[in-house]
Scaffold this motif. Sequence first.
Motif, PDB file in Angstrom:
ATOM      1  N   LEU A 117       0.860  -1.176   0.000  1.00  0.00           N
ATOM      2  CA  LEU A 117       0.000   0.000   0.000  1.00  0.00           C
ATOM      3  C   LEU A 117       0.893   1.220   0.000  1.00  0.00           C
ATOM      4  O   LEU A 117       1.875   1.279   0.753  1.00  0.00           O
ATOM      5  CB  LEU A 117      -0.934   0.001   1.216  1.00  0.00           C
ATOM      6  N   PHE A 118       0.577   2.178  -0.833  1.00  0.00           N
ATOM      7  CA  PHE A 118       1.440   3.330  -1.066  1.00  0.00           C
ATOM      8  C   PHE A 118       0.696   4.623  -0.761  1.00  0.00           C
ATOM      9  O   PHE A 118      -0.487   4.764  -1.066  1.00  0.00           O
ATOM     10  CB  PHE A 118       1.890   3.373  -2.534  1.00  0.00           C
ATOM     11  N   TRP A 119       1.412   5.577  -0.197  1.00  0.00           N
ATOM     12  CA  TRP A 119       0.916   6.939  -0.049  1.00  0.00           C
ATOM     13  C   TRP A 119       1.782   7.854  -0.906  1.00  0.00           C
ATOM     14  O   TRP A 119       3.019   7.781  -0.873  1.00  0.00           O
ATOM     15  CB  TRP A 119       0.962   7.394   1.407  1.00  0.00           C
TER      16      TRP A 119
ATOM     17  N   PHE B  90       6.268  10.187  -4.078  1.00  0.00           N
ATOM     18  CA  PHE B  90       6.223   9.074  -3.142  1.00  0.00           C
ATOM     19  C   PHE B  90       6.450   9.517  -1.694  1.00  0.00           C
ATOM     20  O   PHE B  90       7.348  10.331  -1.404  1.00  0.00           O
ATOM     21  CB  PHE B  90       7.287   8.036  -3.520  1.00  0.00           C
ATOM     22  N   LEU B  91       5.619   8.958  -0.799  1.00  0.00           N
ATOM     23  CA  LEU B  91       5.783   9.195   0.633  1.00  0.00           C
ATOM     24  C   LEU B  91       6.160   7.905   1.374  1.00  0.00           C
ATOM     25  O   LEU B  91       7.186   7.842   2.037  1.00  0.00           O
ATOM     26  CB  LEU B  91       4.497   9.765   1.228  1.00  0.00           C
ATOM     27  N   PHE B  92       5.271   6.897   1.315  1.00  0.00           N
ATOM     28  CA  PHE B  92       5.469   5.671   2.103  1.00  0.00           C
ATOM     29  C   PHE B  92       5.020   4.437   1.335  1.00  0.00           C
ATOM     30  O   PHE B  92       4.112   4.509   0.511  1.00  0.00           O
ATOM     31  CB  PHE B  92       4.627   5.703   3.394  1.00  0.00           C
ATOM     32  N   THR B  93       5.639   3.296   1.688  1.00  0.00           N
ATOM     33  CA  THR B  93       5.125   1.988   1.319  1.00  0.00           C
ATOM     34  C   THR B  93       4.899   1.185   2.597  1.00  0.00           C
ATOM     35  O   THR B  93       5.766   1.161   3.473  1.00  0.00           O
ATOM     36  CB  THR B  93       6.112   1.200   0.437  1.00  0.00           C
TER      37      THR B  93
ATOM     38  N   LEU C 155      -1.145   0.817   8.915  1.00  0.00           N
ATOM     39  CA  LEU C 155      -1.852  -0.132   8.065  1.00  0.00           C
ATOM     40  C   LEU C 155      -2.522  -1.208   8.896  1.00  0.00           C
ATOM     41  O   LEU C 155      -1.920  -1.763   9.824  1.00  0.00           O
ATOM     42  CB  LEU C 155      -0.868  -0.793   7.090  1.00  0.00           C
ATOM     43  N   THR C 156      -3.817  -1.476   8.560  1.00  0.00           N
ATOM     44  CA  THR C 156      -4.519  -2.633   9.092  1.00  0.00           C
ATOM     45  C   THR C 156      -4.897  -3.519   7.907  1.00  0.00           C
ATOM     46  O   THR C 156      -4.552  -3.220   6.769  1.00  0.00           O
ATOM     47  CB  THR C 156      -5.793  -2.237   9.857  1.00  0.00           C
ATOM     48  N   LYS C 157      -5.653  -4.583   8.169  1.00  0.00           N
ATOM     49  CA  LYS C 157      -6.021  -5.492   7.085  1.00  0.00           C
ATOM     50  C   LYS C 157      -7.046  -4.900   6.128  1.00  0.00           C
ATOM     51  O   LYS C 157      -7.235  -5.402   5.018  1.00  0.00           O
ATOM     52  CB  LYS C 157      -6.539  -6.805   7.659  1.00  0.00           C
ATOM     53  N   LYS C 158      -7.691  -3.796   6.543  1.00  0.00           N
ATOM     54  CA  LYS C 158      -8.739  -3.228   5.687  1.00  0.00           C
ATOM     55  C   LYS C 158      -8.520  -1.770   5.345  1.00  0.00           C
ATOM     56  O   LYS C 158      -9.164  -1.240   4.445  1.00  0.00           O
ATOM     57  CB  LYS C 158     -10.106  -3.365   6.376  1.00  0.00           C
TER      58      LYS C 158
END
Lengths: 110, 117
Positions: free
Chosen positions: A33-35, A46-49, A66-69
């Motif tokens: 998941l990327f921000w 790019f900020l975060f992975t 990050l969570t599962k959803k």
Amino acid sequence: EDQVTQSPEALRLQEGESSSLNCSYTVSGLRGLFWYRQDPGKGPEFLFTLYSAGEEKEKERLKATLTKKESFLHITAPKPEDSATYLCAVQAASSYKLIFGSGTRLLVRP
Amino acid sequence: EPEVTQTPSHQVTQMGQEVILRCVPISNHLYFYWYRQILGQKVEFLVSFYNNEISEKSEIFDDQFSVERPDGSNFTLKIRSTKLEDSAMYFCASSNGGTSSFTDTQYFGPGTRLTVL
């Protein structure tokens, strides 16, 4: 179907007023998941992975979790220069393409 | 710091004309992508390219579109006969591809604004 939903669509904050942006996702096996941050008329920066539930990353006034959803982008004591659109994207295990949300437009007033 | 570059920054064309958008990816990257963003809408994936061939493409990427890596540095997107609805920002991105366990970051260029009249 893999998809990403971001909320709120727009957020106005006073300088120094902390808040969080939400990214809910459904994906068949999360590779990452990327921000990204996007300024008007520019490309995503790019900020975060994030790779797995429970993971957190920080950069200056930003912290991504990050969570599962869902994922949250927490902004602590924002400054006017943090004003931008923040994009969330996911990458499924079976693909390298990024699936983007619609973004949250953040305005930080002095 | 290495970055993805794109030319031109703005392209205006007449409907039915061919356009070529150019990108120079980050030099040691192996995977190349094109995305587009229609004004006010989401960033949408068009195509990915690896080892001199298309590895994945979206429904948007029909026969009017093609990609090419003509030399060791450039990556191009060609639209053969532009339509009004092709007006958008087109972003090139590149990455190393990562491993089976960890993905690698896609770095985006500044974009080419395509206006079809």
